[in-house]
Write an enzyme that holds these catalytic residues in place. Structure first.
Site, mmCIF file in Angstrom:
data_model
loop_
_atom_site.group_PDB
_atom_site.id
_atom_site.type_symbol
_atom_site.label_atom_id
_atom_site.label_comp_id
_atom_site.label_asym_id
_atom_site.label_seq_id
_atom_site.Cartn_x
_atom_site.Cartn_y
_atom_site.Cartn_z
ATOM 1 N N GLY A 103 -1.084 -24.684 -23.582
ATOM 2 C CA GLY A 103 -2.264 -25.109 -24.324
ATOM 3 C C GLY A 103 -1.950 -26.135 -25.389
ATOM 4 O O GLY A 103 -2.678 -27.127 -25.543
ATOM 5 N N ASP A 110 -2.954 -20.784 -27.275
ATOM 6 C CA ASP A 110 -1.944 -19.735 -27.401
ATOM 7 C C ASP A 110 -0.820 -20.038 -26.424
ATOM 8 O O ASP A 110 -0.926 -19.742 -25.236
ATOM 9 C CB ASP A 110 -2.552 -18.369 -27.120
ATOM 10 N N GLY A 132 2.710 -12.910 -23.308
ATOM 11 C CA GLY A 132 2.226 -13.834 -22.298
ATOM 12 C C GLY A 132 1.169 -14.734 -22.905
ATOM 13 O O GLY A 132 0.405 -14.329 -23.789
ATOM 14 N N GLU A 133 1.128 -15.965 -22.409
ATOM 15 C CA GLU A 133 0.212 -16.944 -22.992
ATOM 16 C C GLU A 133 -1.231 -16.473 -22.836
ATOM 17 O O GLU A 133 -1.675 -16.102 -21.768
ATOM 18 C CB GLU A 133 0.393 -18.300 -22.317
ATOM 19 N N GLY A 134 -1.975 -16.497 -23.942
ATOM 20 C CA GLY A 134 -3.358 -16.048 -23.970
ATOM 21 C C GLY A 134 -3.516 -14.648 -24.523
ATOM 22 O O GLY A 134 -4.529 -14.339 -25.158
#
Length: 659
Positions: free
Chosen positions: A520, A516, A569-571
């Site tokens: 990554g 995500d 946000g990432e994740g």
């Protein structure tokens, strides 16, 4: 850098108890460590003491740096206060510091105030900090005034620092007992529900990282409502690994995280090199699971694109009837990039996000709690300005790769069934764009997303600075090798290198990963040259509207499952989509076969059916008076196209059942 969630740790122990060796082992995998030596040099003629100091120095890796603070006890406070969020400090030990503090050369001085300043510096430190100190509470009262003054001062120091630290460990005869937090529950235990704010303990009694433990009370973050009391499970160093579940534990369900093969090892540990042969998902169970969906009692066209989730889970679990992922762990990698890559980013914002996640606040922590997922915050080494010089040294890249691999192994050993790779760091998207440009031949402006300020405004000036930084970095490295480790060292930096190690380690232990965001996907691009099998263990729920993620997904052959365009946000986007993925797996695992294909009939239908759907006894529910051996009426074939005909421009969904 610690894999266990704590930020500041006090290691206590008696003389020759092994406390220093234990403290050193906690930071052994950190790319760089600043070793703060507090002990005075001693008598030049004391050869035995000089030998001890030499043995201490010889034990430290070459990548560590040493700073002496014996000349001034206030220097230790300054070093801790000035350390940044990406630094790791090992202070050994506070006994030497107290010795210098009580030295007549530094008197008169307010020793109590100096100890209070040290505790305040520890409490407010943003660096990963390990302090070693002798435990004097079990010894006899000294017979001399100076000896009593030393034990009094060291006891006061230990109490103040222990109160300020997130965790405290006591080493006795080489064995470690965790004093703060208390003994944790097993790693697979469900995290406790929080209590009301009135019942919450004080800051001094509660570590900053809520823990993998059955605490009697837990503070509720201020931004939660009265009904939102569940906190995510944040790992601490006291959590003992749980052995991976063997395939024999539950027949027919596959092995979640079994060791795979012997990998190259040398004296310093695992060798991560290009062309590694890591395991692939099962070639047969994935298609079998998708074909099986066509037989289930599902109304309508079925699961649509979510059939990919079923096929992916079946292949990675090694069974045609995959189960929903229960044990999920989020790895949040926090590492900043210096230079133009971080243009437009608020200084210290990524560190604030990491602290927020540790406290159970923010989008990522809240979604982790909703998904019953553990949360592990990991700090990556800071990356130098890539437009000026390499982002990391070769040794730092090796250490970050091995460290990421170790994180994945620890997750597999704890029974984790799915990893969610997340990242927060200033300049991470620009570094990912540079990696894409180097590995996929992309033009930086086409893969670098717009810069959005905290007020939600577009900052084109910052975007241009980032583009220029990536352009200059590519120009600087135009004659450099484009192998995986070279790309990580020159352009990728600490967070992408660490994420690459996580992907490789997860592949080796057969643990699937949800990607995500840019970090990554950039790590997945780099991992192709190290082990091409890694991308087959990755699933991309959403591209998040980021052009770089879209390009990487296209190159890697990863089809985003949804198009929500969330930017949490990432994740966080992966966690937001996780309930939908679990729902698809639940339906695939629990729905029966359609009655026309031999599945159970409706309620009250007691007759059995053969594999072709023919009944054997029982009332078929038809009340038309026909004899049982009378053939059913057959509808004649239509002479031309009918309303059920699929047009040439209408896509046929895979696995669709013709009713």
């Amino acid at each position: 850098m610690s894999v266990d969630g704590w930020h500041t740790l006090l290691v206590l122990g008696g003389i020759r108890s092994g406390k220093s060796e234990f403290a050193e082992s906690l930071v052994a995998d950190a790319p760089t460590v600043r070793y703060v030596a507090t002990a005075p040099a001693g008598d030049p003629e004391d050869t035995e003491w000089a030998t001890r100091l030499a043995a201490h120095r010889a034990r430290r890796p070459g990548s560590w740096t040493t700073e002496e603070t014996a000349a001034n006890p206030g220097r230790l406070v300054e070093v801790i206060a000035a350390a940044g969020p990406n630094e790791t400090l090992l202070v050994d030990d506070l006994g030497g510091w107290v010795t210098v503090l009580l030295d007549p050369a530094h008197q008169p001085a307010d020793d109590t105030a100096t100890i209070a300043e040290l505790a305040a510096a520890v409490r407010s430190s943003t660096a990963r900090l390990v302090l070693v100190s002798p435990e004097v509470g079990l010894s006899l009262v000294p017979t001399t005034p100076l000896g009593r003054a030393f034990t009094d001062a060291l006891g006061a120091t230990n109490r103040a620092v222990a109160d300020a630290c997130d965790a405290v460990a006591l080493v006795v005869a080489g064995q470690t007992a965790w004093l703060k937090p208390t003994t944790p529950a097993p790693a697979h235990a469900v995290p406790p529900a929080a209590t009301s704010p009135e019942a919450a303990p004080s800051r001094a009694a509660t570590p900053r990282t809520t823990a993998h433990q059955a605490a009697p009370a837990q503070a509720v973050p201020a931004d939660l409502g009265a009904g939102d009391v569940t906190l995510p499970e944040v790992l601490t160093p006291a959590a003992a690994p749980v052995p991976a579940r063997a395939a024999s534990d539950e027949p027919g369900t596959g092995d979640w995280a079994a060791p795979t093969m012997a990998l190259p090892m040398i004296a310093t540990g695992l060798v991560i090199q290009p062309g590694m042969e890591l395991p692939m998902p099962d070639d047969y169970t994935g298609p079998q699971a998708v074909d099986r969906l066509a037989t289930l009692d599902i109304p309508g066209a079925g699961l649509g694109v979510l059939e990919q989730v079923v096929g992916f889970a079946a292949a990675t679990q090694g069974t045609s009837t995959p189960r929903p992922w229960d044990a999920v762990r989020v790895l949040l990698i926090q590492g900043d990039h210096e230079g133009g890559a971080s243009a437009g980013a608020t200084p210290g914002e990524s560190a604030r996000r990491a602290r927020q996640a540790r406290a159970g606040r923010g989008a990522l922590a809240r979604l982790a709690a909703e998904n019953r997922a553990g949360l592990q915050i990991v700090e990556a080494p800071a990356s130098a300005p890539m437009e000026e010089r390499p982002a990391l040294s070769a040794d730092e890249v090796e250490a970050a790769l091995r460290y990421g691999w170790r994180l994945a192994e620890q997750a597999a050993d704890a029974g984790v069934q799915l990893l969610v790779l997340a990242a927060c760091g200033a300049g991470a998207e620009a570094a990912a764009a540079a990696v894409l440009a180097a590995t996929a031949g992309a033009e930086p402006p086409t893969v670098l997303g717009r810069v959005v300020t905290e007020q939600g405004e577009i900052d084109d000036a910052a975007w241009m600075v980032r583009c220029a930084a990536v352009r200059d970095a590519l120009h600087r490295t135009r004659r450099s090798a484009r192998e995986a480790k070279d790309v990580l060292a020159e352009l990728g930096g600490g967070d992408i290198a660490l994420a690459t190690g996580v992907l490789l380690g997860a592949t080796a232990r057969k643990v699937p990963v949800l990607l995500d965001g840019p970090v990554g996907t950039a790590a997945a691009m780099v991992s192709r040259d190290l082990a091409g099998q890694a991308r087959h263990w990755c699933l991309l729920p959403d591209h998040g509207g980021r052009p770089g993620v879209r390009l990487a997904a296209d190159v890697l052959g990863l089809t985003p499952l949804v198009d929500l365009r969330l930017d949490l946000g990432e994740g966080a986007t992966a966690l937001a989509a996780l309930p939908l993925l679990r729902s698809a797996l639940t339906l695939a695992a629990t729905l029966p076969v359609h009655p026309s294909l031999g599945g159970p009939g409706d309620e009250g239908d007691t007759g059995e059916r053969t594999g072709t759907g023919d009944r054997i006894g029982g009332d078929d529910g038809d009340d038309d008076g026909r004899a049982e051996d009378e053939p059913d009426f057959a509808e004649p074939e239509p002479a031309g196209p009918g309303p059920t005909t699929v047009g040439a421009d209408e896509p046929v969904l895979p696995g669709r059942r013709a009713d």
